[in-house]
Design a protein around this motif. Structure first.
Motif, PDB file in Angstrom:
ATOM      1  N   ALA A   1      37.396  31.326  36.908  1.00 34.53           N
ATOM      2  CA  ALA A   1      36.855  30.053  37.085  1.00 34.53           C
ATOM      3  C   ALA A   1      36.156  29.841  38.403  1.00 34.53           C
ATOM      4  O   ALA A   1      34.975  29.129  38.194  1.00 34.53           O
ATOM      5  N   ASN A   2      36.242  30.735  39.160  1.00 40.36           N
ATOM      6  CA  ASN A   2      35.559  30.698  40.514  1.00 40.36           C
ATOM      7  C   ASN A   2      35.290  32.111  40.587  1.00 40.36           C
ATOM      8  O   ASN A   2      35.948  33.166  40.934  1.00 40.36           O
ATOM      9  N   GLU A   3      33.815  32.508  40.737  1.00 44.07           N
ATOM     10  CA  GLU A   3      33.360  33.851  40.830  1.00 44.07           C
ATOM     11  C   GLU A   3      32.476  33.942  42.491  1.00 44.07           C
ATOM     12  O   GLU A   3      31.606  33.231  42.391  1.00 44.07           O
ATOM     13  N   PRO A   4      32.901  35.069  43.084  1.00 47.81           N
ATOM     14  CA  PRO A   4      33.819  35.989  42.890  1.00 47.81           C
ATOM     15  C   PRO A   4      35.351  35.226  43.241  1.00 47.81           C
ATOM     16  O   PRO A   4      35.121  34.127  43.966  1.00 47.81           O
ATOM     17  N   PRO A   5      36.507  35.583  43.025  1.00 46.80           N
ATOM     18  CA  PRO A   5      37.477  34.812  42.890  1.00 46.80           C
ATOM     19  C   PRO A   5      38.085  34.940  44.473  1.00 46.80           C
ATOM     20  O   PRO A   5      37.630  35.782  45.193  1.00 46.80           O
ATOM     21  N   ASP A   6      38.610  33.761  44.834  1.00 47.01           N
ATOM     22  CA  ASP A   6      39.295  34.057  46.230  1.00 47.01           C
ATOM     23  C   ASP A   6      40.020  34.919  46.336  1.00 47.01           C
ATOM     24  O   ASP A   6      41.074  35.466  45.516  1.00 47.01           O
ATOM     25  N   LYS A   7      40.301  35.981  47.266  1.00 45.30           N
ATOM     26  CA  LYS A   7      41.034  37.174  47.569  1.00 45.30           C
ATOM     27  C   LYS A   7      42.748  36.690  47.537  1.00 45.30           C
ATOM     28  O   LYS A   7      43.535  37.577  47.184  1.00 45.30           O
TER      29      LYS A   7
END
Length: 313
Positions: free
Chosen positions: A258-264
Protein backbone atom coordinates in the motif's frame (compact mmCIF):
# COMPACT_ATOMS: atom_id res chain seq x y z
CA UNK A 1 11.44 18.48 -32.40
CA UNK A 2 12.67 17.92 -28.86
CA UNK A 3 11.84 15.17 -26.34
CA UNK A 4 12.48 15.57 -22.60
CA UNK A 5 13.44 12.37 -20.75
CA UNK A 6 13.58 13.21 -17.01
CA UNK A 7 14.56 9.73 -15.79
CA UNK A 8 16.92 7.06 -17.07
CA UNK A 9 15.63 4.68 -19.74
CA UNK A 10 17.47 2.05 -21.80
CA UNK A 11 19.08 2.86 -25.12
CA UNK A 12 16.35 1.16 -27.19
CA UNK A 13 13.81 3.96 -26.83
CA UNK A 14 16.39 6.73 -27.16
CA UNK A 15 17.87 5.16 -30.30
CA UNK A 16 14.41 4.91 -31.86
CA UNK A 17 13.84 8.64 -31.34
CA UNK A 18 17.29 9.58 -32.63
CA UNK A 19 16.79 7.46 -35.75
CA UNK A 20 13.51 9.31 -36.38
CA UNK A 21 15.33 12.64 -36.19
CA UNK A 22 14.26 13.88 -32.77
CA UNK A 23 16.52 15.77 -30.40
CA UNK A 24 16.72 14.23 -26.93
CA UNK A 25 17.01 16.37 -23.82
CA UNK A 26 18.08 14.31 -20.81
CA UNK A 27 16.58 15.81 -17.66
CA UNK A 28 18.64 16.51 -14.55
CA UNK A 29 15.95 15.53 -12.00
CA UNK A 30 12.33 14.38 -11.87
CA UNK A 31 10.80 16.79 -9.34
CA UNK A 32 8.09 19.19 -10.50
CA UNK A 33 10.17 22.38 -10.48
CA UNK A 34 13.02 20.85 -12.45
CA UNK A 35 10.73 19.36 -15.09
CA UNK A 36 8.88 22.69 -15.38
CA UNK A 37 12.11 24.48 -16.13
CA UNK A 38 13.42 21.85 -18.55
CA UNK A 39 10.22 21.19 -20.52
CA UNK A 40 9.85 24.78 -21.72
CA UNK A 41 11.28 24.15 -25.19
CA UNK A 42 10.10 20.54 -25.59
CA UNK A 43 7.42 19.00 -27.79
CA UNK A 44 7.18 15.74 -25.81
CA UNK A 45 7.93 14.18 -22.43
CA UNK A 46 8.83 10.51 -22.00
CA UNK A 47 8.20 9.70 -18.34
CA UNK A 48 8.77 6.73 -16.08
CA UNK A 49 7.49 7.47 -12.55
CA UNK A 50 7.66 11.28 -12.44
CA UNK A 51 4.43 13.07 -11.51
CA UNK A 52 3.24 15.23 -14.42
CA UNK A 53 0.99 18.04 -13.19
CA UNK A 54 -1.01 20.73 -14.94
CA UNK A 55 1.71 23.21 -13.97
CA UNK A 56 4.32 21.16 -15.83
CA UNK A 57 2.10 20.95 -18.92
CA UNK A 58 1.43 24.69 -18.89
CA UNK A 59 5.15 25.44 -18.59
CA UNK A 60 5.66 24.49 -22.23
CA UNK A 61 3.72 26.13 -25.03
CA UNK A 62 4.94 23.42 -27.43
CA UNK A 63 4.07 20.27 -25.51
CA UNK A 64 1.95 17.93 -27.61
CA UNK A 65 2.46 14.45 -26.11
CA UNK A 66 3.29 12.76 -22.81
CA UNK A 67 4.37 9.15 -23.25
CA UNK A 68 4.35 6.81 -20.26
CA UNK A 69 7.24 4.37 -19.98
CA UNK A 70 4.99 1.47 -18.92
CA UNK A 71 1.28 1.04 -18.32
CA UNK A 72 -0.09 2.95 -15.33
CA UNK A 73 -0.91 6.63 -15.87
CA UNK A 74 -2.05 7.59 -12.36
CA UNK A 75 0.91 10.01 -12.04
CA UNK A 76 -0.35 12.08 -14.99
CA UNK A 77 -3.12 14.66 -14.65
CA UNK A 78 -5.21 13.26 -17.50
CA UNK A 79 -7.96 15.86 -17.17
CA UNK A 80 -5.45 18.68 -17.54
CA UNK A 81 -3.77 16.96 -20.49
CA UNK A 82 -7.09 16.57 -22.26
CA UNK A 83 -8.15 20.15 -21.58
CA UNK A 84 -4.81 21.42 -22.88
CA UNK A 85 -4.97 19.27 -26.00
CA UNK A 86 -2.00 17.11 -25.00
CA UNK A 87 -2.07 13.47 -26.06
CA UNK A 88 -1.11 10.86 -23.46
CA UNK A 89 0.13 7.43 -24.56
CA UNK A 90 1.39 4.37 -22.71
CA UNK A 91 2.70 0.87 -23.39
CA UNK A 92 0.10 -1.72 -22.37
CA UNK A 93 1.91 -4.52 -24.18
CA UNK A 94 5.28 -3.83 -22.61
CA UNK A 95 5.20 -5.62 -19.26
CA UNK A 96 2.63 -8.42 -19.23
CA UNK A 97 5.09 -11.23 -19.95
CA UNK A 98 7.45 -10.23 -17.17
CA UNK A 99 4.70 -9.68 -14.58
CA UNK A 100 2.97 -12.93 -15.46
CA UNK A 101 6.27 -14.81 -15.14
CA UNK A 102 6.84 -13.17 -11.75
CA UNK A 103 3.39 -14.33 -10.66
CA UNK A 104 4.19 -17.89 -11.70
CA UNK A 105 7.51 -17.66 -9.83
CA UNK A 106 5.60 -16.63 -6.69
CA UNK A 107 3.14 -19.52 -7.08
CA UNK A 108 5.98 -22.04 -7.32
CA UNK A 109 7.95 -20.40 -4.51
CA UNK A 110 4.91 -20.60 -2.21
CA UNK A 111 4.00 -24.17 -3.07
CA UNK A 112 7.60 -25.39 -2.81
CA UNK A 113 8.48 -23.33 0.32
CA UNK A 114 11.57 -22.00 -1.45
CA UNK A 115 12.35 -18.99 0.74
CA UNK A 116 11.62 -20.95 3.92
CA UNK A 117 13.94 -23.78 2.88
CA UNK A 118 16.62 -21.28 1.89
CA UNK A 119 16.54 -19.80 5.38
CA UNK A 120 16.68 -23.22 7.04
CA UNK A 121 19.63 -24.44 5.00
CA UNK A 122 21.56 -21.22 5.67
CA UNK A 123 20.79 -21.72 9.37
CA UNK A 124 22.25 -25.21 9.34
CA UNK A 125 18.95 -27.08 9.36
CA UNK A 126 19.42 -29.61 6.55
CA UNK A 127 16.93 -31.82 8.38
CA UNK A 128 14.15 -29.45 7.34
CA UNK A 129 13.74 -31.74 4.32
CA UNK A 130 12.06 -34.20 6.70
CA UNK A 131 10.02 -31.57 8.53
CA UNK A 132 8.30 -29.70 5.69
CA UNK A 133 6.39 -31.06 2.72
CA UNK A 134 6.04 -29.03 -0.46
CA UNK A 135 2.79 -28.82 -2.43
CA UNK A 136 2.76 -29.61 -6.13
CA UNK A 137 0.89 -27.02 -8.16
CA UNK A 138 -0.22 -29.52 -10.80
CA UNK A 139 -4.02 -29.96 -10.60
CA UNK A 140 -4.30 -27.21 -7.99
CA UNK A 141 -6.92 -24.49 -8.50
CA UNK A 142 -5.61 -21.05 -9.46
CA UNK A 143 -8.17 -18.27 -9.00
CA UNK A 144 -7.57 -15.07 -10.96
CA UNK A 145 -9.24 -11.79 -10.06
CA UNK A 146 -8.84 -9.65 -13.16
CA UNK A 147 -8.51 -11.06 -16.67
CA UNK A 148 -6.65 -8.38 -18.59
CA UNK A 149 -3.43 -9.06 -20.48
CA UNK A 150 -1.49 -10.06 -17.38
CA UNK A 151 -4.23 -12.24 -15.94
CA UNK A 152 -4.71 -14.03 -19.25
CA UNK A 153 -0.96 -14.57 -19.59
CA UNK A 154 -0.80 -16.05 -16.08
CA UNK A 155 -3.72 -18.34 -16.92
CA UNK A 156 -2.02 -19.62 -20.06
CA UNK A 157 1.27 -20.34 -18.30
CA UNK A 158 -0.41 -21.93 -15.29
CA UNK A 159 -2.79 -24.14 -17.25
CA UNK A 160 -0.74 -25.18 -20.26
CA UNK A 161 2.63 -25.10 -18.53
CA UNK A 162 1.91 -26.30 -14.99
CA UNK A 163 -1.32 -28.25 -15.38
CA UNK A 164 -3.28 -26.02 -12.98
CA UNK A 165 -7.05 -25.67 -13.05
CA UNK A 166 -7.79 -21.99 -13.68
CA UNK A 167 -10.91 -20.14 -12.60
CA UNK A 168 -11.34 -16.41 -13.12
CA UNK A 169 -13.49 -13.44 -12.21
CA UNK A 170 -13.81 -10.18 -14.11
CA UNK A 171 -16.78 -7.87 -14.41
CA UNK A 172 -15.95 -7.30 -18.06
CA UNK A 173 -15.07 -10.82 -19.22
CA UNK A 174 -17.38 -12.70 -21.56
CA UNK A 175 -17.42 -16.47 -21.64
CA UNK A 176 -17.22 -16.64 -25.43
CA UNK A 177 -14.05 -14.53 -25.39
CA UNK A 178 -12.21 -16.70 -22.86
CA UNK A 179 -9.87 -19.58 -23.77
CA UNK A 180 -11.23 -23.01 -22.86
CA UNK A 181 -8.73 -23.43 -20.02
CA UNK A 182 -10.34 -20.60 -17.98
CA UNK A 183 -13.61 -21.24 -16.14
CA UNK A 184 -15.41 -17.97 -15.45
CA UNK A 185 -17.13 -17.62 -12.08
CA UNK A 186 -19.73 -15.07 -11.04
CA UNK A 187 -18.32 -13.63 -7.81
CA UNK A 188 -15.06 -12.86 -6.03
CA UNK A 189 -16.34 -15.01 -3.14
CA UNK A 190 -16.27 -18.05 -5.40
CA UNK A 191 -12.62 -17.41 -6.28
CA UNK A 192 -11.58 -17.28 -2.63
CA UNK A 193 -13.64 -20.33 -1.62
CA UNK A 194 -12.42 -22.63 -4.38
CA UNK A 195 -8.80 -21.62 -5.00
CA UNK A 196 -5.54 -23.05 -3.73
CA UNK A 197 -3.81 -19.93 -5.07
CA UNK A 198 -5.57 -16.56 -5.47
CA UNK A 199 -3.77 -14.11 -7.77
CA UNK A 200 -4.79 -10.45 -8.08
CA UNK A 201 -4.64 -8.58 -11.39
CA UNK A 202 -6.87 -5.53 -10.98
CA UNK A 203 -5.98 -1.80 -10.89
CA UNK A 204 -6.22 0.45 -7.86
CA UNK A 205 -9.35 2.57 -8.27
CA UNK A 206 -11.86 4.14 -5.90
CA UNK A 207 -13.85 0.91 -6.19
CA UNK A 208 -10.99 -1.52 -5.61
CA UNK A 209 -8.90 0.11 -2.84
CA UNK A 210 -8.98 -2.22 0.21
CA UNK A 211 -11.41 -4.51 -1.60
CA UNK A 212 -9.42 -7.61 -0.61
CA UNK A 213 -10.15 -7.81 3.09
CA UNK A 214 -11.14 -10.06 5.99
CA UNK A 215 -14.46 -10.77 4.28
CA UNK A 216 -12.56 -12.93 1.79
CA UNK A 217 -9.72 -14.14 4.02
CA UNK A 218 -12.29 -15.86 6.26
CA UNK A 219 -13.47 -18.08 3.42
CA UNK A 220 -10.10 -19.13 2.01
CA UNK A 221 -8.86 -22.69 2.22
CA UNK A 222 -6.45 -23.13 5.18
CA UNK A 223 -3.74 -24.34 2.76
CA UNK A 224 -4.26 -21.51 0.22
CA UNK A 225 -1.88 -18.73 -0.79
CA UNK A 226 -2.57 -15.11 -1.86
CA UNK A 227 -0.46 -13.57 -4.66
CA UNK A 228 -0.42 -9.85 -5.50
CA UNK A 229 1.55 -8.48 -8.44
CA UNK A 230 -1.02 -5.76 -9.17
CA UNK A 231 -1.33 -2.80 -6.78
CA UNK A 232 -0.73 -2.81 -3.04
CA UNK A 233 -3.68 -0.57 -2.24
CA UNK A 234 -6.22 -3.22 -3.23
CA UNK A 235 -5.39 -5.29 -0.12
CA UNK A 236 -6.37 -4.21 3.39
CA UNK A 237 -2.98 -4.87 4.97
CA UNK A 238 -4.22 -4.81 8.58
CA UNK A 239 -6.72 -7.53 7.72
CA UNK A 240 -4.05 -9.48 5.88
CA UNK A 241 -1.79 -9.38 8.94
CA UNK A 242 -4.58 -10.54 11.24
CA UNK A 243 -5.52 -13.35 8.86
CA UNK A 244 -1.96 -14.64 8.57
CA UNK A 245 -1.07 -14.53 12.27
CA UNK A 246 -4.32 -16.41 12.95
CA UNK A 247 -3.50 -19.03 10.27
CA UNK A 248 -6.67 -18.41 8.27
CA UNK A 249 -4.69 -19.37 5.17
CA UNK A 250 -1.17 -20.58 4.48
CA UNK A 251 0.70 -17.54 3.23
CA UNK A 252 1.13 -14.74 0.71
CA UNK A 253 3.53 -13.37 -1.89
CA UNK A 254 3.53 -9.62 -2.46
CA UNK A 255 5.33 -7.66 -5.16
CA UNK A 256 3.44 -4.50 -4.19
CA UNK A 257 2.38 -2.79 -0.97
CA UNK A 258 0.00 0.00 0.00
CA UNK A 259 2.91 2.35 0.76
CA UNK A 260 6.12 1.96 -1.20
CA UNK A 261 8.68 1.60 0.14
CA UNK A 262 6.88 0.24 3.22
CA UNK A 263 7.52 1.64 6.66
CA UNK A 264 10.19 -0.47 8.37
CA UNK A 265 7.72 -1.04 11.24
CA UNK A 266 5.04 -2.48 8.96
CA UNK A 267 4.04 -5.68 10.83
CA UNK A 268 3.77 -7.66 7.60
CA UNK A 269 7.55 -7.44 7.21
CA UNK A 270 8.00 -9.49 10.39
CA UNK A 271 5.98 -12.47 9.16
CA UNK A 272 7.78 -15.54 7.85
CA UNK A 273 4.83 -16.73 5.75
CA UNK A 274 5.03 -13.86 3.25
CA UNK A 275 7.43 -13.60 0.33
CA UNK A 276 8.23 -10.02 -0.74
CA UNK A 277 9.73 -8.39 -3.79
CA UNK A 278 10.08 -4.59 -4.26
CA UNK A 279 7.49 -3.86 -6.99
CA UNK A 280 9.88 -5.71 -9.21
CA UNK A 281 7.67 -7.88 -11.42
CA UNK A 282 8.05 -5.72 -14.52
CA UNK A 283 11.76 -5.00 -14.09
CA UNK A 284 13.14 -7.36 -16.69
CA UNK A 285 15.74 -6.31 -19.23
CA UNK A 286 13.29 -7.10 -22.01
CA UNK A 287 10.42 -5.17 -20.43
CA UNK A 288 12.50 -2.03 -19.91
CA UNK A 289 13.55 -2.13 -23.55
CA UNK A 290 9.91 -2.54 -24.65
CA UNK A 291 8.65 0.21 -22.32
CA UNK A 292 11.17 2.69 -23.69
CA UNK A 293 10.52 1.64 -27.28
CA UNK A 294 6.72 1.75 -26.99
CA UNK A 295 6.83 5.18 -25.32
CA UNK A 296 9.12 6.43 -28.09
CA UNK A 297 6.77 4.98 -30.71
CA UNK A 298 3.85 6.85 -29.13
CA UNK A 299 5.77 10.12 -29.28
CA UNK A 300 6.65 9.63 -32.93
CA UNK A 301 3.09 8.64 -33.83
CA UNK A 302 1.68 11.83 -32.28
CA UNK A 303 4.31 14.23 -33.57
CA UNK A 304 4.33 12.80 -37.09
CA UNK A 305 0.55 12.57 -37.38
CA UNK A 306 0.34 8.77 -37.54
CA UNK A 307 -2.38 6.57 -36.08
CA UNK A 308 -1.73 6.23 -32.33
CA UNK A 309 -1.26 2.65 -31.18
CA UNK A 310 -1.98 3.16 -27.46
CA UNK A 311 -3.87 6.39 -26.77
CA UNK A 312 -4.88 7.01 -23.15
CA UNK A 313 -7.03 10.17 -23.45
Amino acid sequence: MKVLIPQVITETGKNYLLEKGYEIKIGTASDEETIKSEVVDCDAILIRTAKITREIMEASKKLKVIARHGVGVDAIDLQAATELGIQVTNGPLSNFESVSEHTIAFILACGHHLTEMDRKVRGGNWGAREQVKLSEVNNKVLGLIGLGRIGLSVAKKASLGLGMKVIGYSRHAKKEEMPDYIELVGTIDEIFKKSDFVSLHIPATDETINIISMKYFKIMKPEAFLINCARGEIINELDLYDALINNMFKGAALDVMANEPPDKNNPLLKLDNIIFSPHFGAHSIETFDRMGLHAAMGIDEVLSGKKISWPVN
